[in-house]
Design an enzyme around this catalytic site. Structure first.
Site, PDB file in Angstrom:
ATOM      1  N   HIS A 136       0.595  -1.283  -0.100  1.00  0.00           N
ATOM      2  CA  HIS A 136      -0.121   0.172  -0.077  1.00  0.00           C
ATOM      3  C   HIS A 136       0.993   1.269   0.102  1.00  0.00           C
ATOM      4  O   HIS A 136       2.035   1.268   0.604  1.00  0.00           O
ATOM      5  CB  HIS A 136      -0.964  -0.063   1.216  1.00  0.00           C
ATOM      6  CG  HIS A 136      -0.091   0.064   2.467  1.00  0.00           C
ATOM      7  ND1 HIS A 136       0.274   1.362   3.245  1.00  0.00           N
ATOM      8  CD2 HIS A 136       0.530  -0.809   3.385  1.00  0.00           C
ATOM      9  CE1 HIS A 136       0.859   0.881   3.996  1.00  0.00           C
ATOM     10  NE2 HIS A 136       1.060  -0.381   4.574  1.00  0.00           N
ATOM     11  N   HIS A 145      11.705  -0.204 -13.027  1.00  0.00           N
ATOM     12  CA  HIS A 145      11.497  -1.555 -13.286  1.00  0.00           C
ATOM     13  C   HIS A 145      11.569  -2.477 -11.799  1.00  0.00           C
ATOM     14  O   HIS A 145      12.722  -2.202 -11.154  1.00  0.00           O
ATOM     15  CB  HIS A 145      12.664  -2.067 -14.202  1.00  0.00           C
ATOM     16  CG  HIS A 145      12.577  -3.547 -14.720  1.00  0.00           C
ATOM     17  ND1 HIS A 145      13.792  -3.956 -15.402  1.00  0.00           N
ATOM     18  CD2 HIS A 145      11.753  -4.368 -14.124  1.00  0.00           C
ATOM     19  CE1 HIS A 145      13.316  -5.533 -15.315  1.00  0.00           C
ATOM     20  NE2 HIS A 145      12.089  -5.555 -14.612  1.00  0.00           N
TER      21      HIS A 145
HETATM   22  O1  JB3 Z   1      14.814 -10.007 -16.649  1.00  0.00           O
HETATM   23  C1  JB3 Z   1      13.818  -9.731 -17.022  1.00  0.00           C
HETATM   24  C2  JB3 Z   1      12.616 -10.864 -16.582  1.00  0.00           C
HETATM   25  N1  JB3 Z   1      13.714  -9.276 -18.245  1.00  0.00           N
HETATM   26  C3  JB3 Z   1      14.558  -8.659 -18.869  1.00  0.00           C
HETATM   27  C4  JB3 Z   1      13.996  -7.016 -19.492  1.00  0.00           C
HETATM   28  C5  JB3 Z   1      13.194  -6.425 -18.490  1.00  0.00           C
HETATM   29  O2  JB3 Z   1      15.102  -6.412 -20.057  1.00  0.00           O
HETATM   30  C6  JB3 Z   1      15.529  -9.048 -19.990  1.00  0.00           C
HETATM   31  O3  JB3 Z   1      16.161 -10.284 -19.576  1.00  0.00           O
HETATM   32  C7  JB3 Z   1      16.408  -8.412 -20.650  1.00  0.00           C
HETATM   33  O4  JB3 Z   1      17.508  -7.734 -19.678  1.00  0.00           O
HETATM   34  C8  JB3 Z   1      15.819  -6.953 -21.196  1.00  0.00           C
HETATM   35  O5  JB3 Z   1      14.834  -7.332 -22.260  1.00  0.00           O
HETATM   36  P1  JB3 Z   1      14.942  -6.747 -23.478  1.00  0.00           P
HETATM   37  O6  JB3 Z   1      14.732  -5.162 -23.486  1.00  0.00           O
HETATM   38  O7  JB3 Z   1      13.872  -7.269 -24.440  1.00  0.00           O
HETATM   39  O8  JB3 Z   1      16.356  -6.985 -24.105  1.00  0.00           O
HETATM   40  P2  JB3 Z   1      17.141  -6.601 -25.529  1.00  0.00           P
HETATM   41  O9  JB3 Z   1      17.089  -7.839 -26.197  1.00  0.00           O
HETATM   42  O10 JB3 Z   1      18.597  -6.162 -25.004  1.00  0.00           O
HETATM   43  O11 JB3 Z   1      16.449  -5.221 -26.037  1.00  0.00           O
HETATM   44  C9  JB3 Z   1      15.134  -5.428 -26.746  1.00  0.00           C
HETATM   45  C10 JB3 Z   1      15.315  -5.045 -28.140  1.00  0.00           C
HETATM   46  O12 JB3 Z   1      15.463  -3.384 -28.037  1.00  0.00           O
HETATM   47  C11 JB3 Z   1      16.363  -5.455 -29.075  1.00  0.00           C
HETATM   48  O13 JB3 Z   1      15.561  -6.149 -29.953  1.00  0.00           O
HETATM   49  C12 JB3 Z   1      16.851  -4.220 -29.582  1.00  0.00           C
HETATM   50  O14 JB3 Z   1      16.749  -4.149 -31.125  1.00  0.00           O
HETATM   51  C13 JB3 Z   1      16.146  -2.881 -28.897  1.00  0.00           C
HETATM   52  N2  JB3 Z   1      17.210  -2.060 -28.312  1.00  0.00           N
HETATM   53  C14 JB3 Z   1      18.031  -2.355 -27.483  1.00  0.00           C
HETATM   54  N3  JB3 Z   1      18.922  -1.193 -27.401  1.00  0.00           N
HETATM   55  C15 JB3 Z   1      17.656  -0.984 -29.080  1.00  0.00           C
HETATM   56  C16 JB3 Z   1      18.473  -0.329 -28.182  1.00  0.00           C
HETATM   57  N4  JB3 Z   1      16.976  -0.270 -30.197  1.00  0.00           N
HETATM   58  C17 JB3 Z   1      17.334   0.794 -30.276  1.00  0.00           C
HETATM   59  N5  JB3 Z   1      16.449   1.680 -31.011  1.00  0.00           N
HETATM   60  N6  JB3 Z   1      18.265   1.544 -29.483  1.00  0.00           N
HETATM   61  C18 JB3 Z   1      18.665   1.091 -28.586  1.00  0.00           C
HETATM   62  O15 JB3 Z   1      19.777   1.599 -28.015  1.00  0.00           O
END
Ligand code: JB3
Length: 209
Positions: A136, A145
Site C-alpha cells: 500500500h 523496473h
Molecule cells: O529480466 C527480465 C525478466 N527481463 C529483462 C528485460 C526487462 O530487459 C530481459 O532479461 C532483458 O534484460 C531486457 O529485455 P529486452 O529489453 O527485451 O532486451 P534486449 O534484447 O537487449 O532489447 C530488446 C530490443 O530492444 C532489441 O531487439 C533491440 O533491437 C532493441 N534495442 C536495444 N537497445 C534498442 C536499443 N533499440 C534502439 N533503437 N536503440 C537501442 O539503444
C-alpha cells in the site's frame, strides 16, 4: 480487431505480447525493432519495420507499448511515440492483482502474479515484473523496473528510472532515489540516494552510476 504495436522484439517484448493477449484486450500483435529486416518474426508475430516506420502506422495501430528493458531508453521512446500521437495503454496480466485504488499512469506493464496494493501510484513506463509485490501507498516514478520476485512493503518510494533487482526486499517507508540500481537479492532497510548502485543484506551504497 484490437491491434497493439510493440516496440522492441526481444525477451521483454515477447512477455509483453503474451501478457497483452492473455488480458483479452488485444488480439493482433505486431512489432517494430531496429533489428528489422534481419529479424522478421518473433514467435508467431510479425516485425513490420524499424522504429522509424512508426509514423506511418498511427491509423492501423493507434495503440503502442514500449517493451524495452533499459529504463532510460524506454522512457525516451515513450515520449517520442506519445508525441507522434500513439496511445500508450497499460498492459496487465489477468493473474495480476491491482487494487482499484491504485493510480496508474500510461505505458505500464504488469506481469503474471504481481500484486499492487491500495493507493499506490505508478508512473509512466513502469515494469512490474513477474510475481513481484508492491504494497500500500508506494510511489514509483516514471520508468521504474521492479524485477521478478521483488517484495516492497508499504509506503516505499522509488525515483524515476531506478531498477529494483530480482528477489530484493524493501521494508516499509524506505525512499530510493532516481536512476539507482538495487542489486539482486538485496535487503533494503535504509534509504538509498540518486544515481547509485546498492546491494547486499543490508543493502549499502557501493558507488555512483
Ligand atoms: O529480466 C527480465 C525478466 N527481463 C529483462 C528485460 C526487462 O530487459 C530481459 O532479461 C532483458 O534484460 C531486457 O529485455 P529486452 O529489453 O527485451 O532486451 P534486449 O534484447 O537487449 O532489447 C530488446 C530490443 O530492444 C532489441 O531487439 C533491440 O533491437 C532493441 N534495442 C536495444 N537497445 C534498442 C536499443 N533499440 C534502439 N533503437 N536503440 C537501442 O539503444
Amino acid at each position: 480487431m484490437n491491434q497493439l504495436l510493440v516496440i522492441g522484439a526481444g525477451g521483454h517484448g515477447k512477455v509483453v505480447a503474451e501478457t497483452a493477449l492473455a488480458s483479452s484486450e488485444w488480439d493482433n500483435i505486431a512489432f517494430l525493432d531496429d533489428a528489422f529486416p534481419s529479424q522478421k518474426v518473433l514467435l508467431s508475430w510479425p516485425l513490420l519495420g524499424t522504429l522509424d516506420d512508426a509514423g506511418g502506422l498511427t491509423e492501423e495501430y493507434p495503440n503502442l507499448v514500449v517493451a524495452i528493458g533499459r529504463n532510460s531508453l524506454r522512457l525516451q521512446l515513450i515520449n517520442r511515440f506519445s508525441s507522434l500521437g500513439f496511445k500508450l495503454p497499460n498492459i496487465i496480466h489477468p493473474t495480476a492483482l491491482v487494487s482499484p485504488s491504485v493510480k496508474l499512469e500510461k505505458g505500464i506493464v504488469i506481469f503474471p502474479k504481481a500484486v499492487i496494493n491500495a493507493e499506490s501510484h505508478l508512473g509512466s513506463g513502469c515494469i512490474i515484473n513477474t510475481s513481484s509485490t508492491i504494497d500500500h501507498d508506494c510511489t514509483l516514478g516514471d520508468g521504474v523496473h521492479v524485477c521478478p520476485g521483488v517484495n516492497m512493503a508499504g509506503g516505499v518510494s522509488v525515483g524515476e528510472g531506478s531498477l529494483i533487482g530480482t528477489g530484493s526486499s524493501i521494508i516499509q517507508q524506505i525512499q530510493i532515489g532516481s536512476n539507482s540500481v538495487v542489486g539482486a537479492g538485496s535487503v533494503v532497510v535504509s534509504d538509498i540516494g540518486d544515481s547509485v548502485t546498492a546491494f547486499g543484506n543490508p543493502a549499502r551504497e557501493q558507488g555512483n552510476r
